[in-house]
Design a protein around this motif. Sequence first.
Motif, short mmCIF file in Angstrom:
data_model
loop_
_atom_site.label_atom_id
_atom_site.label_comp_id
_atom_site.label_asym_id
_atom_site.label_seq_id
_atom_site.Cartn_x
_atom_site.Cartn_y
_atom_site.Cartn_z
N GLU A 73 133.60 72.52 -6.30
CA GLU A 73 134.41 71.94 -5.21
C GLU A 73 133.62 71.67 -3.92
OE1 GLU A 73 136.94 73.94 -8.15
OE2 GLU A 73 135.32 74.73 -6.89
N TYR A 127 133.30 72.45 3.89
CA TYR A 127 134.35 72.78 2.93
C TYR A 127 134.77 74.24 3.07
CZ TYR A 127 136.63 73.75 -1.53
OH TYR A 127 137.52 74.16 -2.49
N LEU A 128 133.78 75.13 3.13
CA LEU A 128 134.07 76.57 3.22
C LEU A 128 134.78 76.90 4.53
CD1 LEU A 128 130.76 77.95 1.71
CD2 LEU A 128 132.99 77.76 0.60
N ARG A 131 138.36 75.75 4.21
CA ARG A 131 139.10 76.67 3.36
C ARG A 131 139.52 77.93 4.11
NH1 ARG A 131 140.21 76.26 -2.30
NH2 ARG A 131 140.45 78.46 -1.95
N ARG A 132 138.60 78.47 4.92
CA ARG A 132 138.91 79.67 5.69
C ARG A 132 140.00 79.39 6.73
NH1 ARG A 132 133.27 80.59 7.19
NH2 ARG A 132 132.42 80.55 5.12
N THR A 134 142.33 77.02 6.63
CA THR A 134 143.62 76.61 6.05
C THR A 134 144.26 77.67 5.17
OG1 THR A 134 142.53 75.48 4.21
CG2 THR A 134 143.06 74.17 6.17
N THR A 135 143.57 78.75 4.85
CA THR A 135 144.19 79.78 4.01
C THR A 135 144.45 81.06 4.77
OG1 THR A 135 142.02 80.49 3.19
CG2 THR A 135 143.28 78.97 1.81
#
Length: 135
Positions: A73, A127-128, A131-132, A134-135
């Motif tokens: 991803e 990307y990482l 992700r952090r 949005t989660t």
Amino acid sequence: MDIDVRGPRFGAAVTTVVLAVVLITGSAWLLAWQTLAFALGTAGGVGRSPYGWLFRRVVRPRLGPPSEFEPPEPPRFAQAVGLVFAGVGLVGLTLGPGWLGLAATGAALAAAFLNAAFGYCLGCEMYLVLRRVTT
């Protein structure tokens, strides 16, 4: 399924050369090729890009087995980031302003070079972070 980390890095090396030639020559056709390569890598993952295919068919059989793997991803997201910059660069080189084409191509070149030379994937890091957040 995780991917061999050498594949995206090989693709970044080829991309670095292609984008450097674009900056030297101003070739919109070559930038169109790179934009297509980014689009294919975005749509199907780095293994489906032309450089991923070249790595899998020609380079990887000549190397030892991979010792490091990564999830697909982040490199796929990095391809999407490259696609945006290459697309903006293509618009700038074909429709103007030319400085926009050169700046966007230069930014994509810088990111590809970081990955090829140092193994630092700027798009993967983006990307990482996303992700952090949005989660």
